[in-house]
Design an enzyme around this catalytic site. Sequence first.
Site, PDB file in Angstrom:
ATOM      1  N   TRP A 168      61.509  30.843  -8.876  1.00 43.41           N
ATOM      2  CA  TRP A 168      61.975  29.793  -8.552  1.00 43.41           C
ATOM      3  C   TRP A 168      63.411  29.109  -8.151  1.00 43.41           C
ATOM      4  O   TRP A 168      63.203  28.345  -6.717  1.00 43.41           O
ATOM      5  CB  TRP A 168      61.327  28.618  -8.714  1.00 43.41           C
ATOM      6  CG  TRP A 168      58.863  28.677  -8.300  1.00 43.41           C
ATOM      7  CD1 TRP A 168      58.694  29.608  -7.807  1.00 43.41           C
ATOM      8  CD2 TRP A 168      58.746  27.249  -9.897  1.00 43.41           C
ATOM      9  NE1 TRP A 168      57.241  29.277  -8.356  1.00 43.41           N
ATOM     10  CE2 TRP A 168      57.548  27.750  -9.182  1.00 43.41           C
ATOM     11  CE3 TRP A 168      58.501  26.754  -9.482  1.00 43.41           C
ATOM     12  CZ2 TRP A 168      56.181  27.174  -9.209  1.00 43.41           C
ATOM     13  CZ3 TRP A 168      56.990  25.941 -10.242  1.00 43.41           C
ATOM     14  CH2 TRP A 168      56.400  25.883  -9.721  1.00 43.41           C
ATOM     15  N   LYS A 169      63.972  30.188  -8.839  1.00 42.86           N
ATOM     16  CA  LYS A 169      65.665  29.566  -8.156  1.00 42.86           C
ATOM     17  C   LYS A 169      65.954  27.597  -9.010  1.00 42.86           C
ATOM     18  O   LYS A 169      64.984  27.720  -9.924  1.00 42.86           O
ATOM     19  CB  LYS A 169      66.218  29.808  -7.490  1.00 42.86           C
ATOM     20  CG  LYS A 169      65.930  31.357  -7.121  1.00 42.86           C
ATOM     21  CD  LYS A 169      66.005  32.204  -6.001  1.00 42.86           C
ATOM     22  CE  LYS A 169      65.922  33.953  -5.457  1.00 42.86           C
ATOM     23  NZ  LYS A 169      67.008  34.138  -4.473  1.00 42.86           N
ATOM     24  N   GLU A 195      72.407  36.259  -8.267  1.00 42.86           N
ATOM     25  CA  GLU A 195      73.080  35.200  -8.370  1.00 42.86           C
ATOM     26  C   GLU A 195      73.543  34.595  -9.241  1.00 42.86           C
ATOM     27  O   GLU A 195      74.426  33.606 -10.111  1.00 42.86           O
ATOM     28  CB  GLU A 195      72.132  33.746  -7.996  1.00 42.86           C
ATOM     29  CG  GLU A 195      71.166  33.968  -6.443  1.00 42.86           C
ATOM     30  CD  GLU A 195      70.572  33.969  -5.998  1.00 42.86           C
ATOM     31  OE1 GLU A 195      69.653  33.320  -6.789  1.00 42.86           O
ATOM     32  OE2 GLU A 195      69.182  34.364  -4.717  1.00 42.86           O
ATOM     33  N   GLU A 253      66.841  44.301  -7.827  1.00 37.49           N
ATOM     34  CA  GLU A 253      66.576  44.274  -6.342  1.00 37.49           C
ATOM     35  C   GLU A 253      67.748  44.343  -5.644  1.00 37.49           C
ATOM     36  O   GLU A 253      69.412  43.629  -5.792  1.00 37.49           O
ATOM     37  CB  GLU A 253      67.065  42.713  -6.676  1.00 37.49           C
ATOM     38  CG  GLU A 253      65.807  41.448  -7.765  1.00 37.49           C
ATOM     39  CD  GLU A 253      65.686  40.068  -7.523  1.00 37.49           C
ATOM     40  OE1 GLU A 253      64.792  40.205  -6.809  1.00 37.49           O
ATOM     41  OE2 GLU A 253      66.691  40.038  -8.178  1.00 37.49           O
ATOM     42  N   SER A 312      62.894  39.756  -0.694  1.00 34.93           N
ATOM     43  CA  SER A 312      62.674  39.361   0.443  1.00 34.93           C
ATOM     44  C   SER A 312      61.173  40.450   0.668  1.00 34.93           C
ATOM     45  O   SER A 312      60.678  40.649   1.301  1.00 34.93           O
ATOM     46  CB  SER A 312      63.412  39.991   2.540  1.00 34.93           C
ATOM     47  OG  SER A 312      64.314  38.609   1.995  1.00 34.93           O
ATOM     48  N   GLY A 324      61.910  35.868  -4.403  1.00 32.04           N
ATOM     49  CA  GLY A 324      61.992  34.439  -4.412  1.00 32.04           C
ATOM     50  C   GLY A 324      61.348  33.884  -3.490  1.00 32.04           C
ATOM     51  O   GLY A 324      60.665  32.606  -3.707  1.00 32.04           O
TER      52      GLY A 324
END
Length: 254
Positions: free
Chosen positions: A9-10, A97, A165, A213, A234
């Site tokens: 969910w970031k 990230e 990823e 994606s 994501g």
Amino acid sequence: MKRIVIANWKMNPQTADEAISLFRGIKKSASSATKVKTIICCPFVYIPNLARHAKGTKMSIGAQDVFWETSGSYTGEISTLMLKNIGVSFVILGHSERRALGETNEDIRKKVHSAAAENMQVILCVGERERDDHGEYLSFIREEVESALSGLQADLLEKIIVAYEPIWAIGKTDDDALSPSGMHEMSLYIRKLIAQLYDRDIADKVSIVYGGSAEPNNVQLLLDGGDIDGFLVGHASLETDDFGKILQVVNNCK
Ligand code: PEP
């Protein structure tokens, strides 16, 4: 095959109420996807609440990071034991990230080793920023995998899920994801690296998932041709319908 779908969910959503309603929506699809291990990696602040909602289901709650020390003067950090005490059994480590915010291979190595030693399931993210024609990106992946895993006790490899990823495919559309054949090659390569560090038997047992994606429209092809055990999802994990469709496809695959 093992079937794993991990939601990342970031830094979303913005309120606890939204988090609960998203979780409830996913719970419905997850309860009918009986063959899939569904893991929701949410922001730290929502974990206690969602862990309560996950009780009695097959869903697990995951975190998006953890520190390598067990306690002490580390302002802002959270330990594996703290996470385990509130019902977390999975943690994403080495996400691109976080690497972009300055996390190094050495930081990730320490986090992977301490989390696995404390019995946490680790979702180790690796992936190159771009592809080149000379295969330099393979050396990049080699370094990420080797630095995170080398020296890890062989019996702790069962705690590791590798999430491949490619950064260039993250946060785009279904067309921009890696091709199934590209994923197949990468799965073989990652298993080869692990076999060189340990042995073929151990390498064959490590779960590998794809992230970048992954959407309802491309997951079937990636499953059919990618030699993977599932997905790290994501943006599509924030859409109940899309995530539900992904769970269904993974559940129904042969
Ligand atoms: C991710 O960043 O872990 C990810 C898989 O993102 P997305 O699905 O949005 O590409």
